[in-house]
Design a protein around this motif. Structure first.
Motif, PDB file in Angstrom:
ATOM      1  N   LYS A 215     -20.962  -5.818   1.955  1.00 47.56           N
ATOM      2  CA  LYS A 215     -19.984  -6.116   0.898  1.00 47.56           C
ATOM      3  C   LYS A 215     -18.904  -5.047   0.838  1.00 47.56           C
ATOM      4  O   LYS A 215     -17.711  -5.343   0.716  1.00 47.56           O
ATOM      5  CB  LYS A 215     -20.694  -6.221  -0.454  1.00 47.56           C
ATOM      6  N   ARG A 216     -19.321  -3.790   0.936  1.00 45.53           N
ATOM      7  CA  ARG A 216     -18.342  -2.693   0.872  1.00 45.53           C
ATOM      8  C   ARG A 216     -17.384  -2.757   2.066  1.00 45.53           C
ATOM      9  O   ARG A 216     -16.165  -2.594   1.899  1.00 45.53           O
ATOM     10  CB  ARG A 216     -19.072  -1.352   0.826  1.00 45.53           C
ATOM     11  N   ASP A 217     -17.920  -2.982   3.252  1.00 44.72           N
ATOM     12  CA  ASP A 217     -17.060  -3.092   4.443  1.00 44.72           C
ATOM     13  C   ASP A 217     -16.107  -4.284   4.325  1.00 44.72           C
ATOM     14  O   ASP A 217     -14.939  -4.205   4.730  1.00 44.72           O
ATOM     15  CB  ASP A 217     -17.919  -3.243   5.701  1.00 44.72           C
ATOM     16  N   ALA A 218     -16.623  -5.395   3.780  1.00 40.20           N
ATOM     17  CA  ALA A 218     -15.778  -6.579   3.624  1.00 40.20           C
ATOM     18  C   ALA A 218     -14.634  -6.312   2.653  1.00 40.20           C
ATOM     19  O   ALA A 218     -13.491  -6.712   2.895  1.00 40.20           O
ATOM     20  CB  ALA A 218     -16.617  -7.757   3.142  1.00 40.20           C
ATOM     21  N   LEU A 219     -14.928  -5.615   1.547  1.00 39.83           N
ATOM     22  CA  LEU A 219     -13.881  -5.297   0.572  1.00 39.83           C
ATOM     23  C   LEU A 219     -12.861  -4.330   1.155  1.00 39.83           C
ATOM     24  O   LEU A 219     -11.647  -4.467   0.920  1.00 39.83           O
ATOM     25  CB  LEU A 219     -14.507  -4.719  -0.700  1.00 39.83           C
ATOM     26  N   ASP A 220     -13.335  -3.344   1.904  1.00 34.02           N
ATOM     27  CA  ASP A 220     -12.405  -2.419   2.579  1.00 34.02           C
ATOM     28  C   ASP A 220     -11.474  -3.188   3.510  1.00 34.02           C
ATOM     29  O   ASP A 220     -10.263  -2.941   3.555  1.00 34.02           O
ATOM     30  CB  ASP A 220     -13.195  -1.375   3.391  1.00 34.02           C
ATOM     31  N   SER A 221     -12.039  -4.115   4.260  1.00 30.07           N
ATOM     32  CA  SER A 221     -11.239  -4.909   5.193  1.00 30.07           C
ATOM     33  C   SER A 221     -10.247  -5.799   4.446  1.00 30.07           C
ATOM     34  O   SER A 221      -9.107  -5.984   4.883  1.00 30.07           O
ATOM     35  CB  SER A 221     -12.149  -5.770   6.069  1.00 30.07           C
ATOM     36  N   LEU A 222     -10.688  -6.359   3.322  1.00 29.11           N
ATOM     37  CA  LEU A 222      -9.810  -7.221   2.533  1.00 29.11           C
ATOM     38  C   LEU A 222      -8.627  -6.436   1.980  1.00 29.11           C
ATOM     39  O   LEU A 222      -7.467  -6.886   2.049  1.00 29.11           O
ATOM     40  CB  LEU A 222     -10.601  -7.854   1.386  1.00 29.11           C
ATOM     41  N   VAL A 223      -8.902  -5.249   1.449  1.00 29.28           N
ATOM     42  CA  VAL A 223      -7.827  -4.400   0.914  1.00 29.28           C
ATOM     43  C   VAL A 223      -6.854  -4.008   2.016  1.00 29.28           C
ATOM     44  O   VAL A 223      -5.634  -4.027   1.827  1.00 29.28           O
ATOM     45  CB  VAL A 223      -8.424  -3.151   0.226  1.00 29.28           C
ATOM     46  N   GLN A 224      -7.394  -3.672   3.197  1.00 25.04           N
ATOM     47  CA  GLN A 224      -6.522  -3.305   4.320  1.00 25.04           C
ATOM     48  C   GLN A 224      -5.654  -4.479   4.751  1.00 25.04           C
ATOM     49  O   GLN A 224      -4.456  -4.320   5.023  1.00 25.04           O
ATOM     50  CB  GLN A 224      -7.356  -2.807   5.498  1.00 25.04           C
ATOM     51  N   LEU A 225      -6.249  -5.655   4.793  1.00 23.19           N
ATOM     52  CA  LEU A 225      -5.501  -6.860   5.188  1.00 23.19           C
ATOM     53  C   LEU A 225      -4.341  -7.104   4.217  1.00 23.19           C
ATOM     54  O   LEU A 225      -3.213  -7.373   4.643  1.00 23.19           O
ATOM     55  CB  LEU A 225      -6.440  -8.066   5.209  1.00 23.19           C
ATOM     56  N   LEU A 226      -4.608  -7.017   2.925  1.00 20.54           N
ATOM     57  CA  LEU A 226      -3.569  -7.250   1.922  1.00 20.54           C
ATOM     58  C   LEU A 226      -2.503  -6.158   1.968  1.00 20.54           C
ATOM     59  O   LEU A 226      -1.329  -6.420   1.714  1.00 20.54           O
ATOM     60  CB  LEU A 226      -4.196  -7.322   0.525  1.00 20.54           C
ATOM     61  N   SER A 227      -2.917  -4.933   2.284  1.00 20.43           N
ATOM     62  CA  SER A 227      -1.962  -3.827   2.387  1.00 20.43           C
ATOM     63  C   SER A 227      -1.038  -4.000   3.584  1.00 20.43           C
ATOM     64  O   SER A 227       0.151  -3.698   3.507  1.00 20.43           O
ATOM     65  CB  SER A 227      -2.702  -2.487   2.507  1.00 20.43           C
ATOM     66  N   ASP A 228      -1.592  -4.510   4.677  1.00 21.89           N
ATOM     67  CA  ASP A 228      -0.814  -4.656   5.908  1.00 21.89           C
ATOM     68  C   ASP A 228       0.140  -5.845   5.870  1.00 21.89           C
ATOM     69  O   ASP A 228       1.195  -5.823   6.495  1.00 21.89           O
ATOM     70  CB  ASP A 228      -1.755  -4.814   7.118  1.00 21.89           C
ATOM     71  N   ASP A 229      -0.261  -6.895   5.139  1.00 18.87           N
ATOM     72  CA  ASP A 229       0.532  -8.130   5.181  1.00 18.87           C
ATOM     73  C   ASP A 229       0.439  -8.856   3.840  1.00 18.87           C
ATOM     74  O   ASP A 229      -0.572  -9.478   3.517  1.00 18.87           O
ATOM     75  CB  ASP A 229       0.001  -9.043   6.307  1.00 18.87           C
ATOM     76  N   GLU A 230       1.508  -8.775   3.042  1.00 21.44           N
ATOM     77  CA  GLU A 230       1.519  -9.420   1.724  1.00 21.44           C
ATOM     78  C   GLU A 230       1.367 -10.933   1.832  1.00 21.44           C
ATOM     79  O   GLU A 230       0.797 -11.576   0.947  1.00 21.44           O
ATOM     80  CB  GLU A 230       2.820  -9.085   0.973  1.00 21.44           C
ATOM     81  N   LYS A 231       1.865 -11.498   2.931  1.00 20.54           N
ATOM     82  CA  LYS A 231       1.791 -12.956   3.099  1.00 20.54           C
ATOM     83  C   LYS A 231       0.353 -13.436   3.241  1.00 20.54           C
ATOM     84  O   LYS A 231       0.069 -14.625   3.051  1.00 20.54           O
ATOM     85  CB  LYS A 231       2.603 -13.377   4.323  1.00 20.54           C
ATOM     86  N   SER A 232      -0.552 -12.527   3.581  1.00 18.31           N
ATOM     87  CA  SER A 232      -1.948 -12.923   3.760  1.00 18.31           C
ATOM     88  C   SER A 232      -2.612 -13.287   2.433  1.00 18.31           C
ATOM     89  O   SER A 232      -3.678 -13.905   2.423  1.00 18.31           O
ATOM     90  CB  SER A 232      -2.743 -11.798   4.434  1.00 18.31           C
ATOM     91  N   ALA A 233      -2.000 -12.920   1.295  1.00 18.37           N
ATOM     92  CA  ALA A 233      -2.606 -13.189  -0.019  1.00 18.37           C
ATOM     93  C   ALA A 233      -2.863 -14.674  -0.217  1.00 18.37           C
ATOM     94  O   ALA A 233      -3.924 -15.078  -0.721  1.00 18.37           O
ATOM     95  CB  ALA A 233      -1.719 -12.644  -1.130  1.00 18.37           C
ATOM     96  N   SER A 234      -1.912 -15.494   0.174  1.00 19.04           N
ATOM     97  CA  SER A 234      -2.079 -16.942   0.003  1.00 19.04           C
ATOM     98  C   SER A 234      -3.195 -17.473   0.886  1.00 19.04           C
ATOM     99  O   SER A 234      -3.949 -18.368   0.483  1.00 19.04           O
ATOM    100  CB  SER A 234      -0.767 -17.659   0.323  1.00 19.04           C
TER     101      SER A 234
END
Length: 566
Positions: free
Chosen positions: A167-186
């Motif tokens: 869960k922690r690794d998944a959340l870290d990856s999710l935060v990184q994804l959103l930080s790298d690409d705002e369009k990924s939010a949708s």
């Protein structure tokens, strides 16, 4: 003596072991002689588990999935426990106590249910179709939409059924994804199950997970309307307010940010009251960090557009808190507090009286003097304008020469919105002749504003403000001495100029000639005002005949006098 190390069993070995145990256990459950109704439920679950494991083993890469590595050992342990209970319930001589056995059977049933649901979810998700690494490679700018979708689905599967580390690794990856690409939010909102992310905001969640989850939620609600809608509809507002109420300050800051973005949608603002959110946000305004205060007052500003919540704000003592933030808040908090006061002051006399009582106007004037941020100044001026409806506020403003001078400077040098509101204030207030003389230098800017068709209403307030200043003789003479101002007025008066409304320059000419000054008349005549007004009078433009009479008054009088003598 040589030591040997035994490698841990592989997923395929564990799976085979579980299926072997189930093949033995299922027939045995038919022989139980106690708690038969509970064993009927357990039997169905055991059969379902066997079917799931058989189905999963058909996938070529199933054993590579890291979630399988964590699920199967726990599942094996549960099956062993079920086997022990089965032996005990088949043994007539075993007497552990009825309530204890009921509890053990119910607990085992719950474990099996959760583990079966996890396996079924993993199977239906589609991620078993391909091999999945322990640490998923992040999508790049060149990644396909399918790759991004698979990545997001895998993250949310880990959030639902993974261990704490997953869960922690998944959340870290999710935060990184959103930080790298705002369009990924949708994409995250569409492909990921928001419910599992929201569940991690619960107070029962592990602290590090909850802080990562609130960070991810705050990013999602700030990046797209769709992701914000999804987060709200999954019920995030209540857990976010609980975090604001009792969590670490960094978590409170992120939760307050998320609440501010959620309530920016007017369709969501009403929900604050359902969770007791007004008092929670106000408390953060009093005791939070600068960042927390800014976001919490921003949320209060958002919800203040709802009448019922405005009443609650007054009852909860929000007015003194708003005034305190005007004085001691960060620049961001000051801006939002001024905006909130402007909204509340428009809501009726009772709210204005409360604001006046707390000396909100004096604090606004101080902020107007100190701030250089145009957005803050705009909200301050709107609040001042709203409060000027109060007689007490009106007297304070009329007695403040520094305020009058400041709005005249904004008319000269501010952006179009600041000019508009400042001109509105100037046209509304009955300022003294001395102050009118002191700010005569802004008349040229007011003439220029009369040419602006947008924003709506600007031409009218600029005209009214100018006419107010022209009630002073010195200002009338100063205006006609300004060749640029006279030229602008003539261009607006010109009947051929269809872009400019004629009633406004006509009103200004009438105001200039209200004192009957010969020098003013001479200048306007020379500039061509008489010819323009004569045509406008024939066109029956409002005020044109009156302005023409004032402009040509002495000429008509001299003609009549000469005729009488003759």
């Amino acid at each position: 003596m040589h030591s040997t190390t035994t490698s841990p069993p592989q997923p395929a070995e564990i799976c085979d072991k579980i299926i072997q145990l189930l093949s033995q256990l299922l027939p045995s459950t038919l022989s139980v002689i106690s708690f038969t109704s509970r064993w009927q439920i357990l039997r169905r679950k055991l059969a379902s588990l066997k079917s799931l494991l058989s189905e999963i083993s058909y996938f070529p890469h199933w054993s590579d999935n890291p979630l399988i590595h964590s699920l199967l050992p726990n599942l094996l342990s549960t099956v062993y426990r079920t086997q022990t209970l089965c032996h005990q319930c088949c043994d007539p001589s075993f007497n552990p106590g009825k309530l204890l056995m009921q509890s053990d059977l119910d607990m085992t049933t719950d474990w099996l249910s959760k583990q079966i649901n996890d396996l079924d979810f993993l199977l239906r998700s589609g991620v078993l179709h391909q091999s999945t690494a322990i640490v998923l490679p992040h999508p790049t700018a060149n990644s396909s939409k399918d790759d991004l979708s698979f990545f997001v689905k895998n993250l949310f599967i880990r959030l639902q059924i993974g261990s704490l580390d997953f869960k922690r690794d998944a959340l870290d990856s999710l935060v990184q994804l959103l930080s790298d690409d705002e369009k990924s939010a949708s994409v995250v909102a569409k492909e990921g199950n928001m419910r599992f992310l929201i569940q991690l905001l619960d107070s029962n969640s592990q602290d590090s997970l909850r802080e990562l989850a609130v960070l991810a939620v705050s990013m999602l609600v700030s990046m797209s309307d769709f992701s914000r809608k999804c987060v709200f509809e999954e019920g995030a507002l209540g857990p976010l307010l609980r975090i604001i109420e009792c969590s670490t300050m960094p978590a409170k800051e992120k939760a307050a940010m998320a609440v501010e973005f959620i309530t920016a949608d007017t369709d969501n603002a009403w929900a604050i009251s359902a969770y007791g959110g007004v008092s929670i946000l106000l408390e953060l305004c009093k005791s939070g960090s600068g960042i927390a205060q800014s976001h919490s007052i921003g949320a209060i500003k958002n919800v203040s557009t709802v009448e019922e919540i405005r009443i609650a704000l007054a009852e909860e003592g929000a007015i003194p808190v708003l005034v305190q933030l005007l004085v001691f808040g960060t620049p961001s908090a000051q801006e939002k507090a001024a905006n909130c006061i402007a909204i509340i002051a428009l809501s009726g006399k009772n709210f204005r009286d409360l604001l006046v009582k707390e000396k909100a106007l004096q604090s606004l004037l101080q902020l107007l003097h100190e701030s250089s941020n145009s957005d803050t100044l705009e909200h301050v001026l709107r609040a001042v304008y709203s409060l000027s409806e109060s007689d007490v506020s009106d007297q304070i403003l009329l007695g403040s020469t520094s305020f009058i001078v400041e709005i005249s400077e904004l008319i000269k040098h501010g952006n179009i919105m600041l000019q508009h509101i400042s001109a509105s204030l100037l046209s509304k207030l009955s300022i003294s002749d001395d102050n009118k003389r002191a700010i005569g230098g802004c008349m040229g800017s007011l003439v220029k504003l009369m040419e602006s068709a947008k924003p709506n209403g600007l031409q009218e307030v600029a005209t009214n403000a100018l006419v107010s200043l022209l009630s002073v003789k010195l200002n009338r003479k100063e205006l006609v001495r300004d060749e640029k101002c006279v030229m602008r007025l003539m261009l607006m008066l010109d009947p051929k100029n269809e872009l400019a409304s004629k009633k406004f320059p006509v009103t200004v000419v009438a105001a200039i000639m209200s004192g009957g000054s010969q020098s003013c008349r001479k200048t306007l005549m020379a500039a061509g005002a008489y010819g323009h007004l004569r045509i406008l009078a024939e066109m029956e433009v409002a005020g044109a005949k009156k302005a023409l009479q004032r402009l040509s008054g002495n000429r008509l009088k001299s003609i009549l006098t000469r005729t009488w003598r003759e």
